[in-house]
Write a protein that holds these residues in place. Structure first.
Motif, mmCIF file in Angstrom:
data_model
loop_
_atom_site.group_PDB
_atom_site.id
_atom_site.type_symbol
_atom_site.label_atom_id
_atom_site.label_comp_id
_atom_site.label_asym_id
_atom_site.label_seq_id
_atom_site.Cartn_x
_atom_site.Cartn_y
_atom_site.Cartn_z
ATOM 1 N N LYS A 244 0.846 -1.192 0.000
ATOM 2 C CA LYS A 244 0.000 0.000 0.000
ATOM 3 C C LYS A 244 0.879 1.238 0.000
ATOM 4 O O LYS A 244 1.701 1.440 0.898
ATOM 5 C CB LYS A 244 -0.902 0.008 1.243
ATOM 6 N N CYS B 255 -10.700 -5.232 5.338
ATOM 7 C CA CYS B 255 -12.124 -4.970 5.597
ATOM 8 C C CYS B 255 -12.791 -4.124 4.504
ATOM 9 O O CYS B 255 -13.997 -3.923 4.550
ATOM 10 C CB CYS B 255 -12.295 -4.280 6.945
ATOM 11 N N GLY B 256 -12.020 -3.607 3.562
ATOM 12 C CA GLY B 256 -12.627 -2.847 2.456
ATOM 13 C C GLY B 256 -12.634 -1.346 2.651
ATOM 14 O O GLY B 256 -13.221 -0.620 1.852
ATOM 15 N N ILE B 257 -11.992 -0.854 3.705
ATOM 16 C CA ILE B 257 -12.010 0.586 3.977
ATOM 17 C C ILE B 257 -10.938 1.314 3.176
ATOM 18 O O ILE B 257 -11.077 2.478 2.839
ATOM 19 C CB ILE B 257 -11.838 0.838 5.492
ATOM 20 N N ALA B 258 -9.864 0.623 2.861
ATOM 21 C CA ALA B 258 -8.794 1.227 2.041
ATOM 22 C C ALA B 258 -8.527 0.313 0.848
ATOM 23 O O ALA B 258 -8.768 -0.898 0.908
ATOM 24 C CB ALA B 258 -7.534 1.388 2.884
ATOM 25 N N ASN B 259 -8.068 0.923 -0.223
ATOM 26 C CA ASN B 259 -7.752 0.147 -1.428
ATOM 27 C C ASN B 259 -6.288 -0.286 -1.398
ATOM 28 O O ASN B 259 -5.422 0.507 -1.059
ATOM 29 C CB ASN B 259 -7.976 1.001 -2.684
ATOM 30 N N TYR C 157 -16.425 -9.116 -3.063
ATOM 31 C CA TYR C 157 -16.397 -8.365 -1.798
ATOM 32 C C TYR C 157 -17.603 -8.627 -0.907
ATOM 33 O O TYR C 157 -17.511 -8.588 0.313
ATOM 34 C CB TYR C 157 -16.261 -6.858 -2.080
ATOM 35 N N ARG C 158 -18.750 -8.918 -1.523
ATOM 36 C CA ARG C 158 -19.945 -9.140 -0.686
ATOM 37 C C ARG C 158 -19.757 -10.352 0.223
ATOM 38 O O ARG C 158 -20.002 -10.291 1.426
ATOM 39 C CB ARG C 158 -21.164 -9.369 -1.571
ATOM 40 N N ARG D 39 -16.798 -9.685 2.796
ATOM 41 C CA ARG D 39 -17.098 -8.749 3.892
ATOM 42 C C ARG D 39 -18.158 -9.289 4.842
ATOM 43 O O ARG D 39 -18.180 -8.930 6.025
ATOM 44 C CB ARG D 39 -17.559 -7.407 3.315
ATOM 45 N N SER D 40 -19.076 -10.117 4.306
ATOM 46 C CA SER D 40 -20.150 -10.596 5.183
ATOM 47 C C SER D 40 -19.600 -11.520 6.283
ATOM 48 O O SER D 40 -20.274 -11.769 7.271
ATOM 49 C CB SER D 40 -21.219 -11.311 4.364
ATOM 50 N N LEU E 9 -15.894 -5.765 12.313
ATOM 51 C CA LEU E 9 -14.752 -4.878 12.589
ATOM 52 C C LEU E 9 -15.053 -3.964 13.766
ATOM 53 O O LEU E 9 -16.083 -3.290 13.792
ATOM 54 C CB LEU E 9 -14.433 -4.040 11.335
ATOM 55 N N PRO F 276 -13.257 -0.845 15.097
ATOM 56 C CA PRO F 276 -12.117 0.034 14.818
ATOM 57 C C PRO F 276 -11.527 0.611 16.093
ATOM 58 O O PRO F 276 -12.108 0.523 17.175
ATOM 59 C CB PRO F 276 -12.715 1.130 13.941
ATOM 60 N N PHE G 187 -25.480 -5.370 6.943
ATOM 61 C CA PHE G 187 -24.808 -6.577 6.461
ATOM 62 C C PHE G 187 -25.801 -7.561 5.830
ATOM 63 O O PHE G 187 -25.467 -8.730 5.590
ATOM 64 C CB PHE G 187 -24.014 -7.242 7.600
#
Lengths: 253, 338
Positions: B43, B83-87, B104-105, B108-109, B113, B115, B137
């Motif tokens: 990243k 978790c999909g918050i950042a690429n 992703y569905r 992520r399901s 998380l 934080p 969700f």
């Protein structure tokens, strides 16, 4: 499609409306009533008619549009900006939900609120002036189209804004002046030719003109052009939102 | 806190898609035994800062994995990407065999998380915000489950309270309740006990242990080494965006642990006699204590000869004790050398 997620966002946003009823519904209705008192009764009493319609009646579509535009932007921009501000956006971004579904939830709620508000203002206007709607279906279509389009625009502002000042800047400095100058309180035919040409550069003119046509069949510009311009703006907003989610602009690092 | 997660673990192994071009394929063995597989993950932020550098990591099903690292090491970035918050900039992540980008569905399901920061909807009630998370969700309403989560986290009597009225510790528990609302099979806890008092921290540890017993895989980041020492099955250390090591906690402590022999002398001495100079001895407490660090991995610890040389030098002691170096000592050593 994760319809439960859309429903959750939609109901969450609508719950905020009921929780802030004074700010969301009552305040715009009071403001509009004041417009009727000032423009309709005080100033309107000195203006006989505009294109065969009493001045008080003439300004009704413009007043509804004024509220729908500003409230659509305010609702949608705040709706998405607030989770960014508080940090709860993490939950939206980490949920198994597509970008389209996120937009549907937030914009759907913002547009619903604006449409409800528009109809309440319409009912309020009926208390002040006699109303007759020539094309009720088209009136509703314009109302929905405008509410959705400007909710999308508000959503973009909410994503773009990185502070409360920016959140207010576009609605206060751009949208409100454009709405006032867009023929809310007058027909642009009343303007001198040069200013009339300038006014045609204002996209709000087309929205108000089309909406007013659905009430009284009075137009500043043709109905087809009004619909075309509104849909064009809708498409532009959709393209920008697609780009925002594709790139993660101001949402994802 | 039992039977939250009834889905059979075998259902986690979904179809595995081919990796994007330029990304190394994950080995089948790694995918089958791991609930999370991170491969060649990097990243780089817009500023040019490289937060993660070619990270490879596998998290086993059902384990408690503690990710340790100093501030800015890349812990939160790694979690955010999974978790999909950042690429991610490069690399691939599979969660339950599902690619976090192309599928992703499903990926992520599986994840809940919690934080690091206390991000809550201040004006919502506890019940409403936890129910909202479940809906988000895609799960159908299940008041019985929400009730159970709130009761297990000692939040039931606060269910109608607005979050703004809760204490910091309660807000932290609300965050956990939100993460558990959709019955995840993986739980990320990013600094779960930061700023939490000792009693509540121990309560949280209990919650985490019970979750693990119900089959949940837990990934924990923490600054508190004793937390990792207390909780984790495996430890990963990340520093400057790189995974420095991943090791079973007991093995790690055995491999890297040093022991310390402390000798409480009968009488104080001013300096070490010459025959003891070749030992790494430290004279403490104004000459009343001798401290000797030795490596348990070594063939010879040197203790026998030290004791012999002490006797020769006429130094006697009243008592002795040995202590194992803590995970904190190991961590500090690792970070310093990496």
């Amino acid at each position: 499609m994760n319809h439960r997620a859309i429903r959750a966002i939609y109901l969450f946003e609508m719950a905020r409306t009921w929780r802030t009823l004074l700010q969301s519904i009552v305040s715009p209705v009071v403001s509009t009533s004041l417009y009727f008192v000032v423009f309709g009764a005080a100033i309107g009493s000195r203006i006989s008619q505009v294109e065969g319609v009493s001045y008080g009646t003439f300004i009704v579509p413009g007043l509804i549009m004024l509220s729908v535009l500003t409230q659509s932007i305010a609702n949608a921009s705040f709706g998405i900006y607030f989770p960014k501000f508080t940090g709860t956006i993490y939950e939206i971004l980490s949920a198994p939900i597509s970008y389209f579904e996120i937009v549907l939830g937030y914009v759907g709620a913002a547009a619903t609120k604006s449409i409800i508000l528009g109809l309440i203002i319409l009912a309020t206007a009926g208390l002040f002036v006699p109303l007759h709607i020539h094309h009720p279906i088209w009136m509703l279509a314009f109302l929905v189209l405008t509410a959705v389009t400007f909710s999308l625009f508000g959503f973009i502002i909410g994503i773009w804004a990185d502070g409360f000042e920016k959140l207010q800047m576009i609605p206060m400095l751009v949208v409100t002046p454009l709405t006032f100058l867009g023929g809310s309180f007058y027909s642009i035919d009343m303007l001198p030719p040069t200013w009339r040409t300038v006014a045609l550069l204002n996209p709000v003119v087309y929205l108000i003109s089309g909406f007013r046509w659905s009430f009284y069949e009075i137009v500043d510009v043709s109905v087809a052009v009004s619909i075309g311009m509104t849909i064009a703006f809708l498409v532009i907003c959709l393209v920008v939102i697609w780009w925002i989610f594709r790139t993660g602009y101001r949402l994802k690092n | 806190m039992r039977s939250y997660f009834r889905a059979p673990l075998t259902s986690l192994s979904g179809p595995v898609q081919p990796p994007p071009p330029g990304v190394c394929p994950l080995s089948l063995a790694a995918i089958m035994s791991s609930i999370i597989s991170v491969a060649n993950l990097s990243k780089t932020y817009g500023s040019g800062f490289k937060a993660l550098k070619n990270v490879n990591l596998d998290i086993k099903r059902g384990e408690i994995f503690a990710l340790l690292g100093p501030n800015g090491a890349g812990k939160t970035t790694l979690i955010s990407i999974i978790c999909g918050i950042a690429n991610p900039s490069e690399g691939r992540v599979l969660v339950g065999g599902e690619d976090i980008q192309t599928s992703y569905r499903k990926a992520r399901s599986l994840i809940g998380l919690v934080p690091q920061e206390l991000h809550t909807d201040a004006f919502e009630s506890v019940w409403a915000t936890v129910s909202f998370s479940r809906g988000l969700f895609g799960k159908p309403k299940n008041p019985a489950h929400i009730e159970k989560v709130l009761k297990d986290l000692s939040l039931w009597d606060k269910k109608d309270n607005k979050i703004i009225t809760l204490s910091g510790g309660m807000k932290r528990r609300v965050m956990i309740a939100k993460a558990l609302s959709h019955e995840p099979q993986i739980l990320f806890l990013d600094e779960p006990t930061a700023g939490v008092d000792v009693e509540l921290r121990k309560g949280m540890w209990e919650v985490v242990r019970t979750l693990q017993q119900s089959g949940v895989t837990i990934i924990l980041t923490t600054h508190y080494i004793e937390e990792a020492e207390e909780m984790a099955d495996r430890i990963g250390v990340i520093n400057k965006g790189e995974i420095v090591l991943v090791e079973d906690k007991t093995t790690l402590m055995h491999k890297l642990g040093k022991k310390r022999l402390t000798l409480h002398l009968q009488g104080k001495i001013a300096a070490l006699p010459e025959n003891l100079h070749h030992y790494e001895l430290e004279l403490c407490d104004n000459g009343a204590t001798l401290v000797y660090d030795y490596d348990t991995k070594g063939e010879r610890t040197g203790i026998t000869s030290l004791l012999g040389d002490l006797r020769t030098a006429g130094i006697r002691f009243n008592d002795l004790d040995t202590t194992q170096s803590s995970l904190e000592d190991i961590f500090v050593d690792l970070v310093r050398t990496s």
